[in-house]
Scaffold this motif. Structure first.
Motif, PDB file in Angstrom:
ATOM      1  N   PRO A   8       0.815  -1.218   0.000  1.00 16.34           N
ATOM      2  CA  PRO A   8       0.000   0.000   0.000  1.00 16.34           C
ATOM      3  C   PRO A   8       0.847   1.265   0.000  1.00 16.34           C
ATOM      4  N   PRO A   9       0.212   2.429  -0.255  1.00 14.15           N
ATOM      5  CA  PRO A   9       0.940   3.693  -0.188  1.00 14.15           C
ATOM      6  C   PRO A   9       1.571   3.852   1.189  1.00 14.15           C
ATOM      7  N   GLY A  10       2.826   4.269   1.219  1.00 18.83           N
ATOM      8  CA  GLY A  10       3.504   4.477   2.489  1.00 18.83           C
ATOM      9  C   GLY A  10       4.167   3.225   3.041  1.00 18.83           C
ATOM     10  N   SER A  30       9.475   3.806 -11.065  1.00 16.94           N
ATOM     11  CA  SER A  30       8.340   4.212 -10.232  1.00 16.94           C
ATOM     12  C   SER A  30       7.333   4.929 -11.128  1.00 16.94           C
ATOM     13  N   THR A  31       6.159   4.335 -11.292  1.00 16.85           N
ATOM     14  CA  THR A  31       5.173   4.981 -12.167  1.00 16.85           C
ATOM     15  C   THR A  31       4.678   6.286 -11.550  1.00 16.85           C
ATOM     16  N   GLY A  32       4.634   6.355 -10.215  1.00 17.91           N
ATOM     17  CA  GLY A  32       4.252   7.616  -9.558  1.00 17.91           C
ATOM     18  C   GLY A  32       5.251   8.721  -9.907  1.00 17.91           C
ATOM     19  N   MET A  34       7.245   8.805 -12.511  1.00 15.48           N
ATOM     20  CA  MET A  34       7.148   9.111 -13.953  1.00 15.48           C
ATOM     21  C   MET A  34       5.983  10.067 -14.217  1.00 15.48           C
ATOM     22  N   LEU A  35       4.859   9.797 -13.543  1.00 18.20           N
ATOM     23  CA  LEU A  35       3.688  10.653 -13.746  1.00 18.20           C
ATOM     24  C   LEU A  35       3.929  12.048 -13.178  1.00 18.20           C
ATOM     25  N   ARG A  36       4.573  12.114 -11.990  1.00 24.79           N
ATOM     26  CA  ARG A  36       4.855  13.438 -11.404  1.00 24.79           C
ATOM     27  C   ARG A  36       5.799  14.239 -12.306  1.00 24.79           C
ATOM     28  N   ALA A  37       6.775  13.533 -12.943  1.00 21.38           N
ATOM     29  CA  ALA A  37       7.696  14.218 -13.872  1.00 21.38           C
ATOM     30  C   ALA A  37       6.913  14.747 -15.074  1.00 21.38           C
ATOM     31  N   GLY A  56      -6.488  10.977  -5.934  1.00 22.77           N
ATOM     32  CA  GLY A  56      -6.106   9.675  -5.384  1.00 22.77           C
ATOM     33  C   GLY A  56      -6.633   8.492  -6.179  1.00 22.77           C
ATOM     34  N   ALA A  57      -7.157   8.766  -7.376  1.00 16.97           N
ATOM     35  CA  ALA A  57      -7.652   7.673  -8.227  1.00 16.97           C
ATOM     36  C   ALA A  57      -6.528   7.170  -9.128  1.00 16.97           C
ATOM     37  N   LEU A  58      -6.806   6.133  -9.919  1.00 15.87           N
ATOM     38  CA  LEU A  58      -5.795   5.588 -10.818  1.00 15.87           C
ATOM     39  C   LEU A  58      -5.961   6.170 -12.212  1.00 15.87           C
ATOM     40  N   VAL A  59      -4.840   6.461 -12.852  1.00 16.95           N
ATOM     41  CA  VAL A  59      -4.914   6.895 -14.246  1.00 16.95           C
ATOM     42  C   VAL A  59      -5.283   5.668 -15.094  1.00 16.95           C
ATOM     43  N   PRO A  60      -5.857   5.873 -16.290  1.00 15.83           N
ATOM     44  CA  PRO A  60      -6.321   4.729 -17.086  1.00 15.83           C
ATOM     45  C   PRO A  60      -5.194   3.741 -17.414  1.00 15.83           C
ATOM     46  N   ASP A  84       7.852  -0.233  -9.150  1.00 14.54           N
ATOM     47  CA  ASP A  84       7.376   0.346  -7.888  1.00 14.54           C
ATOM     48  C   ASP A  84       6.106   1.126  -8.220  1.00 14.54           C
ATOM     49  N   GLY A  85       4.962   0.590  -7.800  1.00 11.05           N
ATOM     50  CA  GLY A  85       3.691   1.268  -8.105  1.00 11.05           C
ATOM     51  C   GLY A  85       3.018   0.757  -9.363  1.00 11.05           C
ATOM     52  N   PHE A  86       3.545  -0.307  -9.917  1.00 12.00           N
ATOM     53  CA  PHE A  86       2.991  -0.924 -11.126  1.00 12.00           C
ATOM     54  C   PHE A  86       3.313  -2.416 -11.075  1.00 12.00           C
ATOM     55  N   PRO A  87       2.406  -3.315 -11.410  1.00 10.06           N
ATOM     56  CA  PRO A  87       1.024  -3.083 -11.813  1.00 10.06           C
ATOM     57  C   PRO A  87       0.118  -2.790 -10.612  1.00 10.06           C
ATOM     58  N   ARG A  88      -0.917  -1.993 -10.857  1.00  9.01           N
ATOM     59  CA  ARG A  88      -1.861  -1.597  -9.811  1.00  9.01           C
ATOM     60  C   ARG A  88      -3.259  -2.126 -10.070  1.00  9.01           C
ATOM     61  N   THR A  89      -3.445  -2.812 -11.190  1.00  6.88           N
ATOM     62  CA  THR A  89      -4.733  -3.468 -11.483  1.00  6.88           C
ATOM     63  C   THR A  89      -4.405  -4.808 -12.145  1.00  6.88           C
ATOM     64  N   ALA A  91      -5.624  -5.860 -14.888  1.00  8.89           N
ATOM     65  CA  ALA A  91      -5.411  -5.589 -16.318  1.00  8.89           C
ATOM     66  C   ALA A  91      -3.971  -5.142 -16.576  1.00  8.89           C
ATOM     67  N   GLN A  92      -3.406  -4.348 -15.662  1.00  5.70           N
ATOM     68  CA  GLN A  92      -2.001  -3.921 -15.826  1.00  5.70           C
ATOM     69  C   GLN A  92      -1.058  -5.113 -15.687  1.00  5.70           C
ATOM     70  N   ALA A  93      -1.362  -6.021 -14.749  1.00  3.88           N
ATOM     71  CA  ALA A  93      -0.500  -7.204 -14.551  1.00  3.88           C
ATOM     72  C   ALA A  93      -0.518  -8.075 -15.801  1.00  3.88           C
ATOM     73  N   SER A 134       5.271  18.752  -0.626  1.00  5.59           N
ATOM     74  CA  SER A 134       5.563  18.935  -2.054  1.00  5.59           C
ATOM     75  C   SER A 134       4.740  18.007  -2.953  1.00  5.59           C
ATOM     76  N   ARG A 135       4.229  16.917  -2.405  1.00  5.01           N
ATOM     77  CA  ARG A 135       3.366  16.055  -3.204  1.00  5.01           C
ATOM     78  C   ARG A 135       1.919  16.469  -3.008  1.00  5.01           C
ATOM     79  N   SER A 136       1.272  16.876  -4.099  1.00  7.43           N
ATOM     80  CA  SER A 136      -0.071  17.433  -3.943  1.00  7.43           C
ATOM     81  C   SER A 136      -1.090  16.370  -3.540  1.00  7.43           C
ATOM     82  N   LYS A 145      -8.422   7.781   0.350  1.00  8.64           N
ATOM     83  CA  LYS A 145      -8.901   7.373  -0.978  1.00  8.64           C
ATOM     84  C   LYS A 145      -7.893   6.398  -1.608  1.00  8.64           C
ATOM     85  N   ARG A 146      -6.588   6.709  -1.496  1.00 12.79           N
ATOM     86  CA  ARG A 146      -5.559   5.851  -2.093  1.00 12.79           C
ATOM     87  C   ARG A 146      -5.557   4.461  -1.449  1.00 12.79           C
ATOM     88  N   LEU A 147      -5.802   4.422  -0.125  1.00 17.58           N
ATOM     89  CA  LEU A 147      -5.864   3.118   0.559  1.00 17.58           C
ATOM     90  C   LEU A 147      -7.080   2.325   0.090  1.00 17.58           C
TER      91      LEU A 147
HETATM   92  P1  ADP Z   1       1.717   5.989  -3.492  1.00 15.78           P
HETATM   93  O1  ADP Z   1       2.766   6.644  -2.651  1.00 15.78           O
HETATM   94  O2  ADP Z   1       0.314   6.345  -3.078  1.00 15.78           O
HETATM   95  O3  ADP Z   1       1.926   4.507  -3.662  1.00 15.78           O
HETATM   96  P2  ADP Z   1       2.639   6.635  -6.208  1.00 15.78           P
HETATM   97  O4  ADP Z   1       3.714   7.651  -6.117  1.00 15.78           O
HETATM   98  O5  ADP Z   1       3.031   5.246  -6.576  1.00 15.78           O
HETATM   99  O6  ADP Z   1       1.766   6.672  -4.892  1.00 15.78           O
HETATM  100  O7  ADP Z   1       1.512   7.129  -7.252  1.00 15.78           O
HETATM  101  C1  ADP Z   1       0.865   8.388  -7.119  1.00 15.78           C
HETATM  102  C2  ADP Z   1      -0.375   8.436  -8.022  1.00 15.78           C
HETATM  103  O8  ADP Z   1      -0.001   8.226  -9.390  1.00 15.78           O
HETATM  104  C3  ADP Z   1      -1.429   7.354  -7.739  1.00 15.78           C
HETATM  105  O9  ADP Z   1      -2.291   7.712  -6.686  1.00 15.78           O
HETATM  106  C4  ADP Z   1      -2.131   7.287  -9.105  1.00 15.78           C
HETATM  107  O10 ADP Z   1      -2.999   8.369  -9.308  1.00 15.78           O
HETATM  108  C5  ADP Z   1      -0.977   7.459 -10.071  1.00 15.78           C
HETATM  109  N1  ADP Z   1      -0.379   6.146 -10.459  1.00 15.78           N
HETATM  110  C6  ADP Z   1       0.870   5.706 -10.164  1.00 15.78           C
HETATM  111  N2  ADP Z   1       1.085   4.474 -10.665  1.00 15.78           N
HETATM  112  C7  ADP Z   1      -0.065   4.115 -11.288  1.00 15.78           C
HETATM  113  C8  ADP Z   1      -0.495   2.955 -11.979  1.00 15.78           C
HETATM  114  N3  ADP Z   1       0.306   1.881 -12.114  1.00 15.78           N
HETATM  115  N4  ADP Z   1      -1.755   2.936 -12.493  1.00 15.78           N
HETATM  116  C9  ADP Z   1      -2.579   3.993 -12.366  1.00 15.78           C
HETATM  117  N5  ADP Z   1      -2.243   5.114 -11.698  1.00 15.78           N
HETATM  118  C10 ADP Z   1      -0.998   5.194 -11.173  1.00 15.78           C
END
Ligand code: ADP
Length: 191
Positions: A8-10, A30-32, A34-37, A56-60, A84-89, A91-93, A134-136, A145-147
């Motif tokens: 889980p997160p944290g 880390s997909t998180g 990558m997305l923040r970048a 706090g939702a998942l991107v598609p 790290d943070g992938f796969p999260r569904t 379908a992603q796996a 710094s993380r919004s 929500k993330r949990l």
């Molecule tokens: P956390 O510290 O909550 O584990 P991350 O840094 O891994 O968070 O991800 C932050 C946010 O980026 C997620 O809450 C989600 O919106 C998005 N995200 C990251 N990885 C994925 C993923 N594999 N699929 C969908 N959304 C993702």
């Protein structure tokens, strides 16, 4: 060696990823991060992801899967990588397995970092204090929500990997060094 860090997160995935990267010369994906970048650089992906991440939702799945598919082609992934943070569904796996199969590769181990939920809120609060917010998406509201998303959408990935016999449990309530030591023991057994 290709590793999935799961929890889980944290749970401490980022911290342990940094250590694994140093010790084993693996790429840290880390997909998180990558997305923040992407949000920071204001790319099309970043613009699509920002609001979703903030709530706090998942991107598609298709969006994040294409990012990972590109990233694992990079030269630094040849020796192996830590996801790290992938796969999260589920379908992603499944998509990940297809990506790797077509390259005659696979996931060697899924390290499940187990922590109790009460501790997670405290850890995220500490991270918020240390990083000055710094993380919004680091606030108690979004964390809940993330949990919830983790329980509903991400935890079902575990049975998928258990069926492949590659999940190893790690007690994430120990100190950072103890967690690392347990991870190293598991990795020594699968090398
Ligand atoms: P956390 O510290 O909550 O584990 P991350 O840094 O891994 O968070 O991800 C932050 C946010 O980026 C997620 O809450 C989600 O919106 C998005 N995200 C990251 N990885 C994925 C993923 N594999 N699929 C969908 N959304 C993702």
């Amino acid at each position: 060696m290709n590793i999935v860090l799961f929890g889980p997160p944290g749970a401490g995935k980022g911290t342990q990823s940094d250590r694994l990267k140093e010790k084993h010369g693996l790429a840290h994906l880390s997909t998180g991060d990558m997305l923040r970048a992407a949000v920071e650089a204001d790319t099309l992906l970043g613009r699509q992801a920002k609001a979703i991440m903030d709530e706090g939702a998942l991107v598609p799945d298709d969006l994040i899967c294409s990012v990972v598919a590109d990233r694992i082609e990079a030269p630094d992934c040849k020796r192996g990588f830590i996801l790290d943070g992938f796969p999260r569904t589920v379908a992603q796996a499944e998509a990940l397995d297809r990506m790797l199969e077509s390259r005659q590769r696979g996931i060697d181990v899924v390290l499940l970092i187990e922590v109790d939920e009460a501790a997670l809120v405290g850890r995220i609060e500490q991270r918020m204090a240390e990083t000055g917010g710094s993380r919004s998406d680091d606030n108690v509201e979004t964390l809940k929500k993330r949990l919830d998303v983790y329980r509903r959408q991400t935890a079902p990935v575990l049975p998928y990997y258990r069926a492949h016999g590659i999940v190893r449990e790690i007690d994430g309530m120990q100190s950072i060094d103890e967690v690392s030591a347990d991870i190293e023991k598991v990795l020594a057994g699968i090398d």
